[in-house]
Design a protein around this motif. Structure first.
Motif, PDB file in Angstrom:
ATOM      1  N   LYS A 179       0.625  -1.208   0.090  1.00  0.00           N
ATOM      2  CA  LYS A 179      -0.049   0.068  -0.130  1.00  0.00           C
ATOM      3  C   LYS A 179       0.811   1.266  -0.004  1.00  0.00           C
ATOM      4  CE  LYS A 179      -3.905   2.197   2.500  1.00  0.00           C
ATOM      5  NZ  LYS A 179      -4.914   2.118   3.380  1.00  0.00           N
ATOM      6  N   VAL A 180       1.931   1.401   0.767  1.00  0.00           N
ATOM      7  CA  VAL A 180       2.895   2.341   0.972  1.00  0.00           C
ATOM      8  C   VAL A 180       3.560   2.706  -0.431  1.00  0.00           C
ATOM      9  CG1 VAL A 180       5.071   3.282   1.670  1.00  0.00           C
ATOM     10  CG2 VAL A 180       3.464   2.215   3.469  1.00  0.00           C
ATOM     11  N   ALA A 181       3.937   1.577  -1.085  1.00  0.00           N
ATOM     12  CA  ALA A 181       4.622   1.358  -2.453  1.00  0.00           C
ATOM     13  C   ALA A 181       3.514   2.196  -3.414  1.00  0.00           C
ATOM     14  CB  ALA A 181       5.195   0.134  -2.856  1.00  0.00           C
ATOM     15  N   ASN A 182       2.516   1.632  -3.487  1.00  0.00           N
ATOM     16  CA  ASN A 182       1.405   2.097  -4.417  1.00  0.00           C
ATOM     17  C   ASN A 182       1.114   3.491  -4.238  1.00  0.00           C
ATOM     18  OD1 ASN A 182       1.453  -0.406  -5.863  1.00  0.00           O
ATOM     19  ND2 ASN A 182      -0.189  -1.110  -4.592  1.00  0.00           N
ATOM     20  N   THR A 183       1.141   4.090  -2.885  1.00  0.00           N
ATOM     21  CA  THR A 183       0.578   5.255  -2.593  1.00  0.00           C
ATOM     22  C   THR A 183       1.810   6.409  -2.867  1.00  0.00           C
ATOM     23  OG1 THR A 183      -0.841   4.410  -0.946  1.00  0.00           O
ATOM     24  CG2 THR A 183      -0.382   6.887  -0.844  1.00  0.00           C
ATOM     25  N   TYR A 184       2.870   6.049  -2.611  1.00  0.00           N
ATOM     26  CA  TYR A 184       3.895   6.897  -2.585  1.00  0.00           C
ATOM     27  C   TYR A 184       5.007   6.816  -3.436  1.00  0.00           C
ATOM     28  CZ  TYR A 184       1.928   8.182   1.848  1.00  0.00           C
ATOM     29  OH  TYR A 184       1.020   8.840   2.886  1.00  0.00           O
ATOM     30  N   GLY A 185       4.666   5.767  -4.270  1.00  0.00           N
ATOM     31  CA  GLY A 185       5.846   5.301  -5.364  1.00  0.00           C
ATOM     32  C   GLY A 185       6.828   4.526  -4.953  1.00  0.00           C
TER      33      GLY A 185
ATOM     34  N   ASP B  15       9.834   4.830  -4.639  1.00  0.00           N
ATOM     35  CA  ASP B  15      11.195   5.351  -4.273  1.00  0.00           C
ATOM     36  C   ASP B  15      11.306   4.906  -2.835  1.00  0.00           C
ATOM     37  OD1 ASP B  15      11.435   6.818  -6.265  1.00  0.00           O
ATOM     38  OD2 ASP B  15      10.513   8.508  -5.330  1.00  0.00           O
ATOM     39  N   HIS B  16      10.228   4.719  -1.807  1.00  0.00           N
ATOM     40  CA  HIS B  16      10.308   4.048  -0.572  1.00  0.00           C
ATOM     41  C   HIS B  16      10.638   2.549  -0.598  1.00  0.00           C
ATOM     42  CE1 HIS B  16       8.488   8.077  -0.177  1.00  0.00           C
ATOM     43  NE2 HIS B  16       8.898   8.131   0.817  1.00  0.00           N
TER      44      HIS B  16
END
Length: 108
Positions: free
Chosen positions: A75-81, A83-84
């Protein structure tokens, strides 16, 4: 009957229709026609196999935690790209988890 019975104590058992049919199948397989003799033999000499799945349940619990963490990371990867979090790494982890789940699902 003048004779004293050798076995003077009675035990009442109740079965469902399905259980009776299964019992008859097991008696046929054992080659025993006398139900009382079969039940007595199984009660006195039979055994019950008890399996301990506590370690397996613990493993499944841990896998659930890993899966939840993986979902949060995705979810973090899909939301913020990317890079994280590297999406390729997440996909590799997900593939490994799916393999483990398939192996666990095949166990009885």
């Amino acid at each position: 009957m003048d004779k004293q019975r050798k076995r003077s104590r009675a035990v009442l058992l109740r079965f469902s229709e399905e259980e009776i049919l299964f019992l008859h199948t097991k008696m046929r397989e054992a080659g025993i026609k006398n139900r009382e003799a079969y039940l007595r033999k199984m009660a006195l000499d039979g055994y019950i196999i008890r399996k301990d799945y506590s370690e397996l349940k613990s493993l499944i619990n841990e896998l659930n935690h890993i899966g939840n963490n993986l979902n949060q990371m995705t979810k973090v990867a899909n939301t913020y790209g990317g890079d994280h979090i590297q999406l390729s790494e997440l996909k590799a982890i997900e593939g490994g988890l799916k393999k483990i789940w398939q192996q666990l699902s095949s166990l009885e």
